[in-house]
Design an enzyme around this catalytic site. Sequence first.
Site, short mmCIF file in Angstrom:
data_model
loop_
_atom_site.label_atom_id
_atom_site.label_comp_id
_atom_site.label_asym_id
_atom_site.label_seq_id
_atom_site.Cartn_x
_atom_site.Cartn_y
_atom_site.Cartn_z
CG ASN A 62 61.75 -58.15 130.42
OD1 ASN A 62 62.17 -57.43 131.32
ND2 ASN A 62 60.45 -58.31 130.19
CB VAL A 63 66.33 -57.17 134.01
CG1 VAL A 63 67.62 -56.98 133.23
CG2 VAL A 63 65.54 -55.87 134.10
CB SER A 150 67.54 -42.61 141.43
OG SER A 150 67.11 -41.28 141.20
CE1 TYR A 162 63.85 -44.32 137.86
CE2 TYR A 162 64.23 -42.61 139.49
CZ TYR A 162 64.69 -43.39 138.46
OH TYR A 162 65.99 -43.26 138.03
CB ALA A 164 58.37 -47.28 145.79
CE LYS A 166 66.33 -46.29 139.68
NZ LYS A 166 67.30 -47.21 139.06
CB ILE A 195 73.26 -38.23 134.57
CG1 ILE A 195 73.37 -38.65 136.05
CG2 ILE A 195 74.56 -38.50 133.82
CD1 ILE A 195 74.36 -37.86 136.88
N1 LIG Z 1 69.91 -40.34 133.60
C1 LIG Z 1 69.76 -39.89 134.84
O1 LIG Z 1 69.76 -38.69 135.10
C2 LIG Z 1 69.58 -40.88 135.98
C3 LIG Z 1 69.53 -40.40 137.28
C4 LIG Z 1 69.38 -41.29 138.35
C5 LIG Z 1 69.32 -42.65 138.08
N2 LIG Z 1 69.37 -43.11 136.81
C6 LIG Z 1 69.29 -44.56 136.61
O2 LIG Z 1 70.37 -44.99 135.79
C7 LIG Z 1 69.98 -46.11 135.02
C8 LIG Z 1 70.24 -45.85 133.55
O3 LIG Z 1 69.51 -44.70 133.15
P1 LIG Z 1 69.68 -43.97 131.72
O4 LIG Z 1 69.46 -42.54 131.95
O5 LIG Z 1 70.94 -44.43 131.07
O6 LIG Z 1 68.38 -44.55 130.98
P2 LIG Z 1 68.16 -45.04 129.49
O7 LIG Z 1 66.69 -45.11 129.29
O8 LIG Z 1 68.97 -44.22 128.53
O9 LIG Z 1 68.77 -46.53 129.50
C9 LIG Z 1 68.17 -47.58 130.21
C10 LIG Z 1 68.44 -48.86 129.46
O10 LIG Z 1 67.78 -49.94 130.17
C11 LIG Z 1 67.16 -50.78 129.20
N3 LIG Z 1 66.02 -51.49 129.78
C12 LIG Z 1 64.83 -50.98 130.17
N4 LIG Z 1 64.02 -51.95 130.61
C13 LIG Z 1 64.71 -53.12 130.48
C14 LIG Z 1 64.39 -54.47 130.78
N5 LIG Z 1 63.19 -54.82 131.24
N6 LIG Z 1 65.33 -55.42 130.55
C15 LIG Z 1 66.55 -55.07 130.05
N7 LIG Z 1 66.91 -53.80 129.76
C16 LIG Z 1 65.99 -52.84 129.97
C17 LIG Z 1 66.71 -49.82 128.10
O11 LIG Z 1 66.45 -50.51 126.89
C18 LIG Z 1 67.88 -48.86 128.03
O12 LIG Z 1 68.88 -49.28 127.12
C19 LIG Z 1 68.50 -46.36 135.36
O13 LIG Z 1 68.41 -47.35 136.36
C20 LIG Z 1 68.05 -45.01 135.88
O14 LIG Z 1 66.95 -45.14 136.75
C21 LIG Z 1 69.50 -42.25 135.74
#
Ligand SMILES: NC(=O)c1ccc[n+]([C@@H]2O[C@H](COP(=O)([O-])OP(=O)(O)OC[C@H]3O[C@@H](n4cnc5c(N)ncnc54)[C@H](O)[C@@H]3O)[C@@H](O)[C@H]2O)c1
Length: 252
Positions: A62-63, A150, A162, A164, A166, A195
Amino acid sequence: MELKDKVIIITGGCQGLGRAMGEYLAAKGARLALVDLNQEKLDQAVAACKALGTEARAYLCNVANEEQVVDTVARIAEDFGAINGLVNNAGILRDGLTVKVKDGEMTKLSLAQWQAVIDVNLTGVFLCTREVAAKMIELKNQGAIVNISSISRAGNMGQANYSAAKAGVAADTVVWAKELARYGIRVAGVAPGFIETEMTASMKPEALEKMTSGIPLRRMGKPTEIAHSVAYIFENDYYTGRILELDGGLRL
Ligand SMILES: NC(=O)c1ccc[n+]([C@@H]2O[C@H](COP(=O)([O-])OP(=O)(O)OC[C@H]3O[C@@H](n4cnc5c(N)ncnc54)[C@H](O)[C@@H]3O)[C@@H](O)[C@H]2O)c1
């Protein structure tokens, strides 16, 4: 930095964008440490990277937990003998209006919703960056840290927590680029727009149409396009302290 044989850690590496990054970097010959919360999905992601001909290992962590991050980074350094890069990609959403009145009823964004997002998306990035940078300095390894911010860092309705986090990540990317340059560590970020992920795949066509109609390129981005930007940052030795916006031209 040439990615072949470099050791790269990806947090949130078992699905979505993190998984796409793993496979993209694996194809370039990087050795991968995938960090996430789900062992089964981590094992699948590791197998996909290995199938591309590189070394990959899974780490449950857990990060947002300081002890777990310290321990995991130490184990990765021991297992691989080096660390050359980190992608701070793990992230969560707990959306809601700060104050909302509907049918005469008032609801508020809870402190728990606020704190959960700050803990993972901001504190988690701080903890992983601190531990990885310290280990890289100790091992005299050079490389780069890539933070996933983001488009919402500009301020998106329903995302006070979120946005704040990012925006904080984007500001600290500049701080850490300045602080760590002397050790040969670059720090930069990617700010994705909308995305295509599992989440958006399950949306109703009308909702998707509404979302994409405001994007100048008229489509959502693909996970591999984000992975491409992450690889670009690792490979371009003059890129630091900046956030690469990858949003099809959309600006909030
Ligand atoms: N998908 C989009 O459109 C989008 C847009 C802008 C930014 N982002 C950012 O990109 C990143 C990835 O997003 P995604 O769409 O692939 O999301 P997602 O939910 O598919 O994947 C996120 C991953 O992070 C892991 N995670 C969550 N909390 C955790 C923790 N405490 N410790 C370790 N791992 C943890 C989850 O288990 C998951 O596998 C995120 O930071 C998100 O904010 C995504």
